[in-house]
Design a protein around this motif. Structure first.
Motif, PDB file in Angstrom:
ATOM      1  N   VAL A   1      -7.483  48.759  21.462  1.00  0.00           N
ATOM      2  CA  VAL A   1      -7.740  47.703  20.474  1.00  0.00           C
ATOM      3  C   VAL A   1      -7.362  48.183  19.076  1.00  0.00           C
ATOM      4  N   THR A   2      -7.629  49.461  18.795  1.00  0.00           N
ATOM      5  CA  THR A   2      -7.247  50.022  17.503  1.00  0.00           C
ATOM      6  C   THR A   2      -5.739  49.929  17.299  1.00  0.00           C
ATOM      7  N   ALA A   3      -4.977  50.249  18.364  1.00  0.00           N
ATOM      8  CA  ALA A   3      -3.521  50.147  18.281  1.00  0.00           C
ATOM      9  C   ALA A   3      -3.088  48.702  18.047  1.00  0.00           C
ATOM     10  N   TRP A   4      -3.795  47.763  18.682  1.00  0.00           N
ATOM     11  CA  TRP A   4      -3.488  46.342  18.467  1.00  0.00           C
ATOM     12  C   TRP A   4      -3.663  45.966  16.996  1.00  0.00           C
ATOM     13  N   VAL A   5      -4.808  46.366  16.433  1.00  0.00           N
ATOM     14  CA  VAL A   5      -5.129  45.996  15.053  1.00  0.00           C
ATOM     15  C   VAL A   5      -4.122  46.608  14.080  1.00  0.00           C
ATOM     16  N   LEU A   6      -3.686  47.838  14.378  1.00  0.00           N
ATOM     17  CA  LEU A   6      -2.775  48.536  13.470  1.00  0.00           C
ATOM     18  C   LEU A   6      -1.333  48.043  13.566  1.00  0.00           C
ATOM     19  N   THR A   7      -1.000  47.351  14.655  1.00  0.00           N
ATOM     20  CA  THR A   7       0.409  47.018  14.904  1.00  0.00           C
ATOM     21  C   THR A   7       1.035  46.192  13.788  1.00  0.00           C
ATOM     22  N   PHE A   8       0.395  45.113  13.384  1.00  0.00           N
ATOM     23  CA  PHE A   8       0.967  44.265  12.322  1.00  0.00           C
ATOM     24  C   PHE A   8       1.206  45.045  11.028  1.00  0.00           C
ATOM     25  N   PRO A   9       0.161  45.676  10.458  1.00  0.00           N
ATOM     26  CA  PRO A   9       0.390  46.361   9.178  1.00  0.00           C
ATOM     27  C   PRO A   9       1.322  47.562   9.276  1.00  0.00           C
ATOM     28  N   MET A  10       1.227  48.345  10.349  1.00  0.00           N
ATOM     29  CA  MET A  10       2.052  49.547  10.442  1.00  0.00           C
ATOM     30  C   MET A  10       3.516  49.205  10.691  1.00  0.00           C
ATOM     31  N   ALA A  11       3.777  48.258  11.572  1.00  0.00           N
ATOM     32  CA  ALA A  11       5.166  47.833  11.786  1.00  0.00           C
ATOM     33  C   ALA A  11       5.721  47.213  10.506  1.00  0.00           C
ATOM     34  N   GLY A  12       4.868  46.451   9.787  1.00  0.00           N
ATOM     35  CA  GLY A  12       5.283  45.863   8.519  1.00  0.00           C
ATOM     36  C   GLY A  12       5.592  46.915   7.471  1.00  0.00           C
ATOM     37  N   LEU A  13       4.743  47.959   7.385  1.00  0.00           N
ATOM     38  CA  LEU A  13       4.963  49.039   6.423  1.00  0.00           C
ATOM     39  C   LEU A  13       6.262  49.775   6.716  1.00  0.00           C
ATOM     40  N   MET A  14       6.498  50.081   7.992  1.00  0.00           N
ATOM     41  CA  MET A  14       7.728  50.782   8.360  1.00  0.00           C
ATOM     42  C   MET A  14       8.955  49.925   8.069  1.00  0.00           C
ATOM     43  N   ALA A  15       8.842  48.627   8.327  1.00  0.00           N
ATOM     44  CA  ALA A  15       9.953  47.719   8.047  1.00  0.00           C
ATOM     45  C   ALA A  15      10.226  47.639   6.544  1.00  0.00           C
ATOM     46  N   ALA A  16       9.159  47.639   5.747  1.00  0.00           N
ATOM     47  CA  ALA A  16       9.331  47.603   4.288  1.00  0.00           C
ATOM     48  C   ALA A  16      10.069  48.855   3.803  1.00  0.00           C
ATOM     49  N   ILE A  17       9.697  50.015   4.354  1.00  0.00           N
ATOM     50  CA  ILE A  17      10.377  51.259   3.984  1.00  0.00           C
ATOM     51  C   ILE A  17      11.852  51.188   4.388  1.00  0.00           C
ATOM     52  N   CYS A  18      12.102  50.691   5.607  1.00  0.00           N
ATOM     53  CA  CYS A  18      13.482  50.546   6.085  1.00  0.00           C
ATOM     54  C   CYS A  18      14.277  49.609   5.184  1.00  0.00           C
ATOM     55  N   TYR A  19      13.622  48.543   4.703  1.00  0.00           N
ATOM     56  CA  TYR A  19      14.320  47.599   3.825  1.00  0.00           C
ATOM     57  C   TYR A  19      14.774  48.281   2.540  1.00  0.00           C
ATOM     58  N   PHE A  20      13.874  49.045   1.923  1.00  0.00           N
ATOM     59  CA  PHE A  20      14.225  49.702   0.662  1.00  0.00           C
ATOM     60  C   PHE A  20      15.337  50.728   0.867  1.00  0.00           C
ATOM     61  N   VAL A  21      15.312  51.441   1.997  1.00  0.00           N
ATOM     62  CA  VAL A  21      16.364  52.417   2.286  1.00  0.00           C
ATOM     63  C   VAL A  21      17.696  51.696   2.525  1.00  0.00           C
ATOM     64  N   LEU A  22      17.663  50.657   3.336  1.00  0.00           N
ATOM     65  CA  LEU A  22      18.893  49.902   3.623  1.00  0.00           C
ATOM     66  C   LEU A  22      19.458  49.242   2.375  1.00  0.00           C
ATOM     67  N   HIS A  23      18.573  48.764   1.519  1.00  0.00           N
ATOM     68  CA  HIS A  23      19.005  48.101   0.285  1.00  0.00           C
ATOM     69  C   HIS A  23      19.755  49.069  -0.622  1.00  0.00           C
ATOM     70  N   LEU A  24      19.380  50.342  -0.538  1.00  0.00           N
ATOM     71  CA  LEU A  24      20.080  51.358  -1.340  1.00  0.00           C
ATOM     72  C   LEU A  24      21.403  51.761  -0.710  1.00  0.00           C
ATOM     73  N   VAL A  25      21.458  51.723   0.625  1.00  0.00           N
ATOM     74  CA  VAL A  25      22.624  52.220   1.350  1.00  0.00           C
ATOM     75  C   VAL A  25      23.690  51.136   1.556  1.00  0.00           C
ATOM     76  N   VAL A  26      23.221  49.921   1.931  1.00  0.00           N
ATOM     77  CA  VAL A  26      24.152  48.841   2.265  1.00  0.00           C
ATOM     78  C   VAL A  26      24.510  48.049   0.995  1.00  0.00           C
ATOM     79  N   PRO A  27      25.786  47.929   0.674  1.00  0.00           N
ATOM     80  CA  PRO A  27      26.188  47.200  -0.540  1.00  0.00           C
ATOM     81  C   PRO A  27      26.131  45.691  -0.343  1.00  0.00           C
ATOM     82  N   VAL A  28      24.992  45.092  -0.695  1.00  0.00           N
ATOM     83  CA  VAL A  28      24.846  43.634  -0.599  1.00  0.00           C
ATOM     84  C   VAL A  28      24.391  43.082  -1.943  1.00  0.00           C
TER      85      VAL A  28
END
Length: 338
Positions: A311-338
């Motif tokens: 259940v703990t893993a269930w509760v953490l899934t939304f925020p943790m996946a969201g946090l990792m995606a946010a980090i990936c976005y900032f990295v990609l935004h720096l790397v990919v010329p858009v």
């Protein structure tokens, strides 16, 4: 550059589909393997085939996933694709972490959380999270489906115990061991119906951002076949760590309880896919159904400590996946010329 990003999104989406397959393979077959109704290899082949078939049966869930975020009018397609790609990478990262620790968290909610996290990181000028869709189609079913699964499996198992109360237990278990072949196949079909469509929805988002499709269009056939194949191959690769958690660590299952859990799980997956178009978690529903069927022995027979970590893993899934995606976005935004 835009075409390269589209290809990258499709490849990563199918990679997520593959990880979804081996991450969630245990959902469909853990009970059948733990009760020795099926051997692990036969169970994996059965699950892989039924996953593929299930993925071809509908598109409602895919369109719900594609409706969870909305891009700003006139947005550059490359920027929209970066948001989708970041959401996928965040979901894959959380999938791999929970797989490594053997926790049956939800790939579905990791994907929704990843898309939401990347969208929030991008800001309202780029895209907006469609909170009404997420609450109505994701959050409410997320809470309701495991509660229903627990209660329904408990009632079904009590009914079986009453109906067969005067029969020879060994003969009864032998019959249910055979019946589990059908219930496991049904659950695997429901898994393909639900989870492969989520990847289709993400690919549809990418095609929508680049004007290859319009809102309301059916999914292209190549998207359906590719997603079905990826989740099927991932399922065949297996998920032994999570299988041990579901099949043995929560409770020791007998064939009758395994059949009850699988049957209830399959019924919920079909209902939510065809009636509500809600992308629910296969992991949530089979885990709660196993607990419900197992609790008919006695409530103390369920290892609630293991259940608590799940259940703990269930509760953490939304925020943790969201946090990792946010980090990936900032990295990609720096790397990919858009």
């Amino acid at each position: 550059m835009e075409l390269a990003i589209v290809i990258a999104v499709v490849v990563v989406a199918l990679g997520f589909d593959y990880t979804n397959g081996f991450h969630d393979a245990a959902n469909a077959i853990a009970t059948s393997v733990s009760t020795r109704a099926l051997t692990p290899r036969v169970a994996l082949i059965l699950a892989a085939v039924m996953n593929f078939v299930g993925a071809l049966l509908g598109q409602e869930v895919a369109h719900t996933v594609s409706d969870t975020i909305k891009f700003a009018d006139g947005l550059d397609a490359g920027h929209a694709l970066v948001v989708v790609l970041a959401g996928l990478l965040g979901a894959i990262a959380w999938n791999l972490i929970t797989w490594y620790f053997g926790l049956p968290s939800s790939s579905s909610h990791a994907l929704i959380g990843g898309l939401g996290g990347a969208t929030i990181a991008a800001g309202p000028d780029i895209a907006a999270v469609q909170w009404k869709t997420i609450i109505d189609k994701v959050v409410i079913p997320m809470v309701a489906s495991p509660l229903f699964g627990f209660a329904a499996a408990f009632v079904v198992m009590l009914s079986i115990m009453w109906i067969f109360r005067k029969r020879n237990p060994h003969k009864v278990f032998r019959g249910f061991r055979m019946a589990q072949t059908v219930s496991a196949a049904g659950l695997a079909l429901g898994h393909g119906l639900q989870d492969a469509q989520k990847t289709m929805g993400v690919i549809f988002l990418a095609l929508l951002a680049t004007d290859h499709v319009s809102e309301g269009d059916p999914l292209p056939l190549w998207v359906v076949i590719a997603a079905a194949s990826a989740i099927s191959l991932g399922t065949y690769s297996g998920g032994w760590r999570i299988m041990r958690t579901l099949g043995r660590r929560i409770i020791h299952l007998d064939p009758a309880r395994g059949f009850s859990a699988e049957s209830v799980g399959a019924a919920v997956l079909y209902t939510t896919a065809f009636v509500y178009a809600a992308p629910i978690s296969t992991t949530h529903i089979i885990t709660s159904s196993i607990m419900g069927a197992g609790a008919t022995k006695r409530f103390s027979a369920v290892r609630w400590g293991v259940a608590r970590s799940i259940v703990t893993a269930w509760v953490l899934t939304f925020p943790m996946a969201g946090l990792m995606a946010a980090i990936c976005y900032f990295v990609l935004h720096l790397v990919v010329p858009v």
